[in-house]
Design a protein around this motif. Structure first.
Motif, PDB file in Angstrom:
ATOM      1  N   ASN A 120       1.071  -1.655  -0.211  1.00 19.45           N
ATOM      2  CA  ASN A 120      -0.235  -0.107  -0.118  1.00 19.45           C
ATOM      3  C   ASN A 120       0.506   0.911  -0.042  1.00 19.45           C
ATOM      4  O   ASN A 120       0.408   2.565  -0.736  1.00 19.45           O
ATOM      5  N   TRP A 121       1.828   1.481   0.610  1.00 17.88           N
ATOM      6  CA  TRP A 121       2.626   2.099   0.930  1.00 17.88           C
ATOM      7  C   TRP A 121       3.263   2.652  -0.681  1.00 17.88           C
ATOM      8  O   TRP A 121       3.645   4.048  -0.913  1.00 17.88           O
ATOM      9  N   PHE A 122       3.567   1.543  -1.050  1.00 13.91           N
ATOM     10  CA  PHE A 122       4.280   1.709  -2.518  1.00 13.91           C
ATOM     11  C   PHE A 122       3.308   1.965  -3.834  1.00 13.91           C
ATOM     12  O   PHE A 122       3.529   3.238  -4.322  1.00 13.91           O
ATOM     13  N   LEU A 123       2.408   1.939  -4.021  1.00  6.38           N
ATOM     14  CA  LEU A 123       0.738   2.735  -4.321  1.00  6.38           C
ATOM     15  C   LEU A 123       1.126   3.970  -3.424  1.00  6.38           C
ATOM     16  O   LEU A 123       0.491   4.716  -5.399  1.00  6.38           O
ATOM     17  N   LEU A 124       0.982   3.976  -2.695  1.00  4.93           N
ATOM     18  CA  LEU A 124       0.819   5.903  -2.815  1.00  4.93           C
ATOM     19  C   LEU A 124       1.430   6.738  -2.687  1.00  4.93           C
ATOM     20  O   LEU A 124       1.755   8.046  -3.328  1.00  4.93           O
ATOM     21  N   THR A 125       3.026   6.025  -2.439  1.00  6.14           N
ATOM     22  CA  THR A 125       4.280   6.608  -3.048  1.00  6.14           C
ATOM     23  C   THR A 125       4.412   7.348  -4.294  1.00  6.14           C
ATOM     24  O   THR A 125       4.774   8.043  -4.976  1.00  6.14           O
ATOM     25  N   TYR A 126       4.025   6.088  -4.788  1.00  2.00           N
ATOM     26  CA  TYR A 126       4.058   5.784  -6.812  1.00  2.00           C
ATOM     27  C   TYR A 126       3.379   6.903  -7.359  1.00  2.00           C
ATOM     28  O   TYR A 126       2.896   7.779  -8.417  1.00  2.00           O
ATOM     29  N   SER A 127       2.004   6.154  -6.502  1.00  3.72           N
ATOM     30  CA  SER A 127       0.817   7.553  -7.479  1.00  3.72           C
ATOM     31  C   SER A 127       0.644   8.993  -7.132  1.00  3.72           C
ATOM     32  O   SER A 127       0.361   9.701  -7.678  1.00  3.72           O
ATOM     33  N   THR A 128       1.177   9.026  -5.967  1.00  9.44           N
ATOM     34  CA  THR A 128       1.684  10.699  -5.691  1.00  9.44           C
ATOM     35  C   THR A 128       2.718  11.400  -5.937  1.00  9.44           C
ATOM     36  O   THR A 128       2.276  12.246  -6.358  1.00  9.44           O
ATOM     37  N   GLY A 129       3.633  10.776  -6.458  1.00  7.73           N
ATOM     38  CA  GLY A 129       5.207  10.906  -6.927  1.00  7.73           C
ATOM     39  C   GLY A 129       4.721  10.923  -8.826  1.00  7.73           C
ATOM     40  O   GLY A 129       5.221  12.332  -8.684  1.00  7.73           O
ATOM     41  N   VAL A 130       3.436  10.504  -9.316  1.00  5.51           N
ATOM     42  CA  VAL A 130       3.284  10.576 -10.140  1.00  5.51           C
ATOM     43  C   VAL A 130       2.737  11.602 -10.717  1.00  5.51           C
ATOM     44  O   VAL A 130       2.226  12.962 -11.570  1.00  5.51           O
ATOM     45  N   LEU A 131       1.178  12.490  -9.468  1.00  3.55           N
ATOM     46  CA  LEU A 131       1.035  13.091  -9.657  1.00  3.55           C
ATOM     47  C   LEU A 131       1.547  14.398  -9.939  1.00  3.55           C
ATOM     48  O   LEU A 131       1.365  15.665 -10.535  1.00  3.55           O
ATOM     49  N   LEU A 132       2.211  14.486  -8.718  1.00  2.00           N
ATOM     50  CA  LEU A 132       3.415  15.503  -8.502  1.00  2.00           C
ATOM     51  C   LEU A 132       4.066  15.828  -9.577  1.00  2.00           C
ATOM     52  O   LEU A 132       4.225  17.007 -10.069  1.00  2.00           O
ATOM     53  N   GLN A 133       4.520  14.454 -11.049  1.00  2.00           N
ATOM     54  CA  GLN A 133       5.417  14.963 -12.011  1.00  2.00           C
ATOM     55  C   GLN A 133       4.122  16.020 -13.148  1.00  2.00           C
ATOM     56  O   GLN A 133       5.055  16.396 -14.033  1.00  2.00           O
ATOM     57  N   ARG A 134       3.016  15.395 -13.196  1.00  2.00           N
ATOM     58  CA  ARG A 134       2.423  16.250 -13.375  1.00  2.00           C
ATOM     59  C   ARG A 134       1.413  17.454 -12.909  1.00  2.00           C
ATOM     60  O   ARG A 134       1.192  18.034 -13.828  1.00  2.00           O
ATOM     61  N   SER A 135       2.492  18.105 -11.696  1.00  2.00           N
ATOM     62  CA  SER A 135       1.988  19.608 -11.815  1.00  2.00           C
ATOM     63  C   SER A 135       3.626  20.707 -12.285  1.00  2.00           C
ATOM     64  O   SER A 135       3.750  19.928 -13.017  1.00  2.00           O
ATOM     65  N   ARG A 136       3.461  21.092 -11.867  1.00  2.00           N
ATOM     66  CA  ARG A 136       3.916  22.377 -12.362  1.00  2.00           C
ATOM     67  C   ARG A 136       4.538  22.983 -11.471  1.00  2.00           C
ATOM     68  O   ARG A 136       5.673  23.956 -11.703  1.00  2.00           O
ATOM     69  N   ILE A 137       5.096  22.637 -10.523  1.00  2.00           N
ATOM     70  CA  ILE A 137       6.428  22.554  -9.215  1.00  2.00           C
ATOM     71  C   ILE A 137       7.195  21.841  -9.559  1.00  2.00           C
ATOM     72  O   ILE A 137       7.923  20.966  -9.667  1.00  2.00           O
ATOM     73  N   LYS A 138       8.878  23.128  -9.828  1.00  2.00           N
ATOM     74  CA  LYS A 138       9.579  23.331 -10.352  1.00  2.00           C
ATOM     75  C   LYS A 138      10.847  22.667  -9.355  1.00  2.00           C
ATOM     76  O   LYS A 138      11.799  21.330  -9.115  1.00  2.00           O
TER      77      LYS A 138
END
Length: 224
Positions: A120-138
């Motif tokens: 579950n921690w893998f799923l949450l970490t990866y999903s959040t990481g990918v979401l932030l990849q798609r953000s404009r936060i540099k």
């Protein structure tokens, strides 16, 4: 493995058929699970399916990862081990998260910690990481901190239902502030690990999974 044709624009929606099917499966299984867990006639059955649901989501995430190579599995294993060790410390000492114990819903346990909690921690970490990849936060630091805050908010939506559905139980049914502080710290550490692997921008499949997690647990709270 088929991938989205427009890899030059990772912010563009999922366009490949496998990605669309994956998103439909994620939404459908969370919707059905929400209904099943909320009906007295089916809640016990659906709770027994929770570990299998997590495994299915893991398969979907792995399948949709672009450029699936050995380093991705190293990342997954590293996240699993770090998270599992943190949970071991928490369960056996109370130093992390507080005084709590896991129930039976998450399935097979090793040293009183469910193996699925690492998944579950893998799923949450990866999903959040990918979401932030798609953000404009540099800024890397800001991305990690924002991601950790997102996961704390998710935990806040999970906690009201965790004891009700035998995910885990707190001493005296009291959720300590330490739990949220440690969730933030562990989330930040795991997102830092994600950032170190520098995966290329991924499709929105993982982001949809994270969003559905929020919807699922908030829906459970409303219906139970």
């Amino acid at each position: 493995m088929e991938r989205a044709p427009d890899l030059k624009n990772p912010l563009k929606g999922a366009t490949s058929r496998p990605q669309r099917i994956s998103i439909i499966i994620i939404i459908l299984f969370h919707a059905v699970g929400l209904i099943g867990c909320s009906l007295p006639a089916t809640d016990i059955l659906f709770l027994k399916l929770v570990p299998w649901h997590l495994l299915l989501m893991t398969v979907i995430i792995i399948y949709n990862h672009d450029q699936l190579r050995g380093r991705f599995f190293v990342f997954g294993l590293l996240i699993f081990v770090i998270a599992f060790v943190a949970e071991l410390i928490g369960v056996h000492t109370g130093w992390l998260f507080g005084n709590y114990a896991y129930g039976e819903t998450l399935g097979t346990q090793l040293f009183r910690v469910p193996l699925m909690i690492g998944v579950n921690w893998f799923l949450l970490t990866y999903s959040t990481g990918v979401l932030l990849q798609r953000s404009r936060i540099k800024s890397r630091i800001i991305r990690i901190l924002v991601g950790a805050l997102i996961l704390v908010l998710l935990d806040a939506s999970i906690e009201p239902m965790a004891m009700h559905f035998d995910y885990w139980h707190w001493t005296d049914n009291h959720i300590p502030l330490k739990n949220y502080v440690c969730w933030f710290g562990l989330s930040a550490l795991l997102l830092f690990v994600f950032d170190q692997f520098k995966f290329k921008p991924q499709s929105k499949v993982a982001s949809v999974l994270l969003i559905m997690q929020f919807i699922f647990f908030m829906g459970l709270e409303l219906l139970n």
